[in-house]
Each structure stands twice: as structure tokens, then as C-alpha cells.
Design a protein around this motif. Structure first.
Motif, PDB file in Angstrom:
ATOM      1  N   LEU A  57      -5.930  22.132  -6.639  1.00  0.00           N
ATOM      2  CA  LEU A  57      -6.618  20.872  -6.346  1.00  0.00           C
ATOM      3  C   LEU A  57      -5.594  19.856  -5.852  1.00  0.00           C
ATOM      4  CD1 LEU A  57      -8.814  20.537  -9.554  1.00  0.00           C
ATOM      5  CD2 LEU A  57      -9.624  21.119  -7.266  1.00  0.00           C
ATOM      6  N   SER A  58      -5.980  19.083  -4.870  1.00  0.00           N
ATOM      7  CA  SER A  58      -5.120  18.018  -4.374  1.00  0.00           C
ATOM      8  C   SER A  58      -6.020  16.958  -3.755  1.00  0.00           C
ATOM      9  CB  SER A  58      -4.149  18.581  -3.316  1.00  0.00           C
ATOM     10  OG  SER A  58      -3.226  17.589  -2.972  1.00  0.00           O
ATOM     11  N   ALA A  59      -5.612  15.715  -3.872  1.00  0.00           N
ATOM     12  CA  ALA A  59      -6.471  14.649  -3.350  1.00  0.00           C
ATOM     13  C   ALA A  59      -5.621  13.464  -2.935  1.00  0.00           C
ATOM     14  CB  ALA A  59      -7.488  14.221  -4.409  1.00  0.00           C
ATOM     15  N   PRO A  60      -6.094  12.683  -1.967  1.00  0.00           N
ATOM     16  CA  PRO A  60      -5.358  11.473  -1.607  1.00  0.00           C
ATOM     17  C   PRO A  60      -5.462  10.449  -2.730  1.00  0.00           C
ATOM     18  CG  PRO A  60      -7.411  11.611  -0.356  1.00  0.00           C
ATOM     19  CD  PRO A  60      -7.302  12.878  -1.140  1.00  0.00           C
ATOM     20  N   HIS A  61      -4.383   9.733  -2.948  1.00  0.00           N
ATOM     21  CA  HIS A  61      -4.364   8.695  -3.974  1.00  0.00           C
ATOM     22  C   HIS A  61      -3.729   7.456  -3.352  1.00  0.00           C
ATOM     23  CE1 HIS A  61      -4.245   6.928  -7.912  1.00  0.00           C
ATOM     24  NE2 HIS A  61      -2.958   6.692  -7.786  1.00  0.00           N
ATOM     25  N   VAL A  62      -4.510   6.402  -3.249  1.00  0.00           N
ATOM     26  CA  VAL A  62      -4.036   5.188  -2.576  1.00  0.00           C
ATOM     27  C   VAL A  62      -3.862   4.071  -3.597  1.00  0.00           C
ATOM     28  CG1 VAL A  62      -4.570   3.440  -0.838  1.00  0.00           C
ATOM     29  CG2 VAL A  62      -5.196   5.822  -0.436  1.00  0.00           C
ATOM     30  N   LEU A  63      -2.673   3.509  -3.609  1.00  0.00           N
ATOM     31  CA  LEU A  63      -2.393   2.331  -4.433  1.00  0.00           C
ATOM     32  C   LEU A  63      -2.277   1.156  -3.474  1.00  0.00           C
ATOM     33  CD1 LEU A  63       0.398   3.234  -6.979  1.00  0.00           C
ATOM     34  CD2 LEU A  63      -1.856   2.333  -7.490  1.00  0.00           C
ATOM     35  N   GLU A  64      -3.110   0.165  -3.664  1.00  0.00           N
ATOM     36  CA  GLU A  64      -3.120  -0.928  -2.705  1.00  0.00           C
ATOM     37  C   GLU A  64      -3.322  -2.241  -3.438  1.00  0.00           C
ATOM     38  OE1 GLU A  64      -6.348  -0.550   0.057  1.00  0.00           O
ATOM     39  OE2 GLU A  64      -5.111  -1.364   1.662  1.00  0.00           O
TER      40      GLU A  64
ATOM     41  N   ARG B 256     -11.093  21.179 -13.316  1.00  0.00           N
ATOM     42  CA  ARG B 256     -12.057  22.249 -13.004  1.00  0.00           C
ATOM     43  C   ARG B 256     -13.151  22.331 -14.065  1.00  0.00           C
ATOM     44  NH1 ARG B 256     -10.405  24.771  -8.743  1.00  0.00           N
ATOM     45  NH2 ARG B 256      -8.174  24.810  -8.301  1.00  0.00           N
TER      46      ARG B 256
ATOM     47  N   ARG C  90       0.847  -1.188   0.000  1.00  0.00           N
ATOM     48  CA  ARG C  90       0.000   0.000   0.000  1.00  0.00           C
ATOM     49  C   ARG C  90       0.882   1.237   0.000  1.00  0.00           C
ATOM     50  NH1 ARG C  90      -5.267   1.613   2.080  1.00  0.00           N
ATOM     51  NH2 ARG C  90      -5.151   3.688   2.980  1.00  0.00           N
ATOM     52  N   THR C  91       0.609   2.149  -0.900  1.00  0.00           N
ATOM     53  CA  THR C  91       1.276   3.451  -0.859  1.00  0.00           C
ATOM     54  C   THR C  91       0.191   4.516  -0.892  1.00  0.00           C
ATOM     55  OG1 THR C  91       1.495   3.481  -3.257  1.00  0.00           O
ATOM     56  CG2 THR C  91       3.379   2.690  -2.028  1.00  0.00           C
ATOM     57  N   GLU C  92       0.389   5.555  -0.104  1.00  0.00           N
ATOM     58  CA  GLU C  92      -0.580   6.645  -0.041  1.00  0.00           C
ATOM     59  C   GLU C  92       0.100   7.920  -0.529  1.00  0.00           C
ATOM     60  OE1 GLU C  92      -2.715   7.068   3.713  1.00  0.00           O
ATOM     61  OE2 GLU C  92      -2.319   4.941   4.081  1.00  0.00           O
ATOM     62  N   TYR C  93      -0.506   8.534  -1.525  1.00  0.00           N
ATOM     63  CA  TYR C  93       0.031   9.784  -2.043  1.00  0.00           C
ATOM     64  C   TYR C  93      -0.948  10.911  -1.765  1.00  0.00           C
ATOM     65  CZ  TYR C  93       3.000   6.830  -5.009  1.00  0.00           C
ATOM     66  OH  TYR C  93       3.893   5.915  -5.473  1.00  0.00           O
ATOM     67  N   ASP C  94      -0.423  12.123  -1.606  1.00  0.00           N
ATOM     68  CA  ASP C  94      -1.244  13.324  -1.757  1.00  0.00           C
ATOM     69  C   ASP C  94      -0.965  13.802  -3.168  1.00  0.00           C
ATOM     70  OD1 ASP C  94      -2.495  13.542   0.703  1.00  0.00           O
ATOM     71  OD2 ASP C  94      -0.683  14.337   1.629  1.00  0.00           O
ATOM     72  N   TYR C  95      -1.928  13.614  -4.044  1.00  0.00           N
ATOM     73  CA  TYR C  95      -1.709  13.893  -5.455  1.00  0.00           C
ATOM     74  C   TYR C  95      -2.130  15.328  -5.776  1.00  0.00           C
ATOM     75  CZ  TYR C  95      -2.453  13.800 -10.490  1.00  0.00           C
ATOM     76  OH  TYR C  95      -2.437  14.090 -11.822  1.00  0.00           O
ATOM     77  N   THR C  96      -1.195  16.112  -6.282  1.00  0.00           N
ATOM     78  CA  THR C  96      -1.490  17.469  -6.741  1.00  0.00           C
ATOM     79  C   THR C  96      -1.252  17.499  -8.244  1.00  0.00           C
ATOM     80  OG1 THR C  96      -0.744  18.374  -4.633  1.00  0.00           O
ATOM     81  CG2 THR C  96      -0.924  19.919  -6.465  1.00  0.00           C
ATOM     82  N   PRO C  97      -2.311  17.573  -9.043  1.00  0.00           N
ATOM     83  CA  PRO C  97      -2.143  17.553 -10.498  1.00  0.00           C
ATOM     84  C   PRO C  97      -1.415  18.799 -10.986  1.00  0.00           C
ATOM     85  CG  PRO C  97      -4.463  17.284  -9.847  1.00  0.00           C
ATOM     86  CD  PRO C  97      -3.721  17.687  -8.635  1.00  0.00           C
TER      87      PRO C  97
ATOM     88  N   GLN D 216      -5.111  20.405 -13.708  1.00  0.00           N
ATOM     89  CA  GLN D 216      -5.946  21.274 -12.847  1.00  0.00           C
ATOM     90  C   GLN D 216      -7.053  21.920 -13.673  1.00  0.00           C
ATOM     91  OE1 GLN D 216      -5.491  22.456  -9.451  1.00  0.00           O
ATOM     92  NE2 GLN D 216      -3.754  21.135  -9.002  1.00  0.00           N
ATOM     93  N   ARG D 217      -6.671  22.460 -14.844  1.00  0.00           N
ATOM     94  CA  ARG D 217      -7.654  23.134 -15.713  1.00  0.00           C
ATOM     95  C   ARG D 217      -8.720  22.146 -16.171  1.00  0.00           C
ATOM     96  NH1 ARG D 217      -3.100  26.131 -17.507  1.00  0.00           N
ATOM     97  NH2 ARG D 217      -2.582  24.595 -19.101  1.00  0.00           N
TER      98      ARG D 217
ATOM     99  N   PRO E  23     -14.595  18.012  -9.278  1.00  0.00           N
ATOM    100  CA  PRO E  23     -13.462  18.063 -10.201  1.00  0.00           C
ATOM    101  C   PRO E  23     -12.824  16.686 -10.382  1.00  0.00           C
ATOM    102  CG  PRO E  23     -12.804  18.903  -8.073  1.00  0.00           C
ATOM    103  CD  PRO E  23     -14.252  18.538  -7.948  1.00  0.00           C
TER     104      PRO E  23
ATOM    105  N   MET F 276      -4.166  31.332 -11.536  1.00  0.00           N
ATOM    106  CA  MET F 276      -5.555  30.982 -11.246  1.00  0.00           C
ATOM    107  C   MET F 276      -5.858  31.319  -9.787  1.00  0.00           C
ATOM    108  SD  MET F 276      -7.292  27.241 -11.723  1.00  0.00           S
ATOM    109  CE  MET F 276      -5.864  26.856 -12.712  1.00  0.00           C
TER     110      MET F 276
END
Lengths: 164, 152
Positions: free
Chosen positions: B6-13, A31, A15-22, A27-28, A139, B1
Motif C-alpha cells: 500500500l502506498s498513498a500521497p500524503h500532503v502537508l500544507e 488491510r 507544502r510538502t508532498e510525500y509518497d507514504y508507504t506504511p 500495512q496489515r 484501506p 504478503m
């Protein structure tokens, strides 16, 4: 100890957890999705239109530009009927995943196909997006629940063979 | 802008199911039965965890198996001060190489002392078993200091 009692396998979870910021392009486009629009970008070198846009052209390695309206209709370029369950996917089996060449884009987009008979899904079939109710849009690509057949005539393979 | 990014958690499991093969099958079956098993090499060394081949010579190991531990000696350790969600304990602990009594190699496991100051290379520890064993490395919850065990 009988053979049937032996431990023959173990489960090793990863398991890996990321905080993904595109990036800016994504982003565009995210939205725009929240407004029910699909926005792609164009490569200034080869003129390919990407959806979803990553910000670069995979072929030329240059930054993509502009905002190109992409339709929520397209053509199935390939598909798979999935009969194997996954823990985190609660779709009824079997279900159909497909690459869909959205009108206005040059690169297929990944989507689900529903509201059709499995053995009638075919390469070249025309499909359209089925959206969540507008009040539930955010989004994210989840706004599109799935694609369903439009009933339009199939597109001949010759017309999209450069886009698979 | 003007909007916030935008930012979101992304879990690979993904859960892998790994086939063990004969040697590790014996080891994990042993754990299920609350026994830590080692295998002897042709040179007479006892490998724990067991291997199919002697890492020094590449020769196949023997059919000579024996139970080791449940006590042993901490050969080396690293303190985990801030455990993450998937760590074996929810409080600070040590990952350690533990050479069990009767073994010639060390097993990586967890030592639960509560505090880093209680950790010492050479300290004696004892396996603490789970209430229910299933044939997995975490059938041993942790190793804890052996009462009156001192240091080797």
C-alpha cells in the motif's frame, strides 16, 4: 499613503508532498480496516496493545507482535470542541475531536464524535464507531466516519487513568 | 504478503500569515505600489531588502528610505532546469542574487531568460511587474535581461 493602505502581513504557504508507504504493521492494519476490522499489536516487553500499530513500542523501543482484535467501541479519555475553521476540513462548526481508548487497546485512538450535544461530551463517556457503507470501505481510517455515544454508563476515571 | 504494498500521497500544507513589522511593511507596501525600496544604514549603505538593523554593526537602520532599481546586476545565480509545481515559473529559470541600481546588497529573486546559455554573472536585468500587485515578493514576476544592457 494612509496607514490603512499599508501591507501589514504576507501569507507564506508551505507544502510538502510525500509518497507514504506504511511499514508492515500498518500495512496489515490498513488491510484489515478494508474488511471492517481493527487489528492492533502487542509489546512483548510491557504487554501494551497499540492501535493503530506502528510496529514498535514507544515505551520499550522493541518490535510489537501479533494480531489483536480491537473493538470499534471505546471510552473518551479526553476531547476538544473545535470552533476554529480550517480550509481543508469541511465539518460544520463546532465539532468534537477526542482521544478514545478502544476496548482491547491500551493507547487512545484519535476520532471525531458526532450525533451528540457538544456540552454533553465528557471524559469517561462510552462511544462506538459509525462506519461508511461497506461498499465504500478502503484501506484507510476514513472507513470510520465518526464515533457516537452508546448510552452505556460512563467508565470511572480510575479504570483508565493509566491509559491517557 | 502476496498483495502489493500500500502506498498513498500524503500532503502537508499550511499557509502562515506573517506580520511584517514596520520595516518590511514599508518594503511590501512599496512593491504593491511598484517601487522597490531600500533603507540606509548609519554608515550610508542601502540595504535591499531592508533590515531593521545593519547586519555589519547591529545598529538600527535609519529613517532614510529610497527607491532603487528597477534595473540591477546579477551577482550570482543557480539554474533551475526542472521547475517543480511550487516554483515561481513553470519553465526553466534562474534563482539569482540581484544588486539593484542604488543598492549595496543583493536581493534574491528570479531571472527569466528562457535558457541557461543566456545567463551570465554581471548581466543587467530589469524587474518585470505583475499585471496586478498585491504587496508580495511575487509582485515582481521575474527579472528579465535589460535590452542592450550588456554586462557590468
Amino acid at each position: 499613503m494612509s496607514d490603512s493602505d499599508r501591507i501589514e502581513s504576507i501569507v507564506t504557504p508551505t507544502r510538502t508532498e510525500y509518497d507514504y508507504t506504511p511499514g508492515p504493521s500498518a500495512q496489515r492494519s490498513l488491510r484489515a480496516l478494508a474488511e471492517g476490522r481493527l487489528i492492533g499489536e502487542t509489546c512483548p516487553s510491557c504487554n501494551q496493545v497499540y492501535y493503530p500499530p506502528s510496529g514498535t513500542c514507544a515505551r520499550c523501543g522493541v518490535a510489537t507482535e501479533g494480531e489483536v482484535e480491537i473493538a470499534d467501541k471505546g471510552t473518551v479519555t479526553t476531547y476538544a470542541i473545535v470552533r476554529v475553521p480550517s480550509d481543508n476540513i469541511d465539518l460544520e462548526l463546532p465539532y468534537c475531536t477526542a482521544h478514545i481508548l478502544l476496548d482491547g487497546s491500551d493507547i487512545p485512538f484519535f476520532g471525531l464524535i458526532q450525533e451528540c450535544v457538544w456540552d454533553e461530551v465528557r471524559i469517561g463517556m462510552r462511544v462506538e464507531a459509525v462506519w461508511l457503507p461497506e461498499s465504500e470501505w478502503g484501506p484507510g481510517a476514513e472507513n470510520i466516519k465518526y464515533f457516537r455515544p452508546t448510552g452505556e454508563p460512563d467508565v470511572p476515571f480510575e479504570q483508565f487513568k493509566e491509559h491517557i | 504478503m502476496a498483495d502489493e504494498l500500500l502506498s498513498a500521497p500524503h500532503v502537508l500544507e499550511y499557509d502562515y500569515r506573517r506580520s511584517l513589522g514596520d520595516t518590511l511593511s514599508r518594503f511590501f507596501t512599496g512593491l504593491r505600489d511598484r517601487e522597490i525600496l531600500g533603507v540606509k544604514t548609519k554608515a550610508g549603505r542601502v540595504l535591499v531588502p531592508p533590515a531593521e538593523y545593519d547586519p555589519e554593526t547591529g545598529e538600527a537602520t535609519t529613517e532614510d528610505w529610497s527607491a532603487v532599481g528597477p534595473e540591477g546586476v546579477v551577482k550570482s545565480w543557480a539554474w533551475v532546469a526542472e521547475p517543480l509545481g511550487r516554483h515561481p515559473l513553470d519553465r526553466p529559470f534562474a534563482f539569482a542574487l540581484i544588486q539593484l541600481d542604488g543598492a549595496d546588497t543583493a536581493l534574491t529573486h528570479v531571472v527569466d531568460t528562457g535558457d541557461e546559455s543566456a545567463m551570465q554573472t554581471g548581466m543587467r536585468v530589469t524587474a518585470k511587474w505583475a499585471d496586478e500587485t498585491v504587496g508580495a515578493i511575487r509582485d515582481i514576476v521575474a527579472f528579465v535581461p535589460t535590452p542592450g544592457g550588456g554586462s557590468a
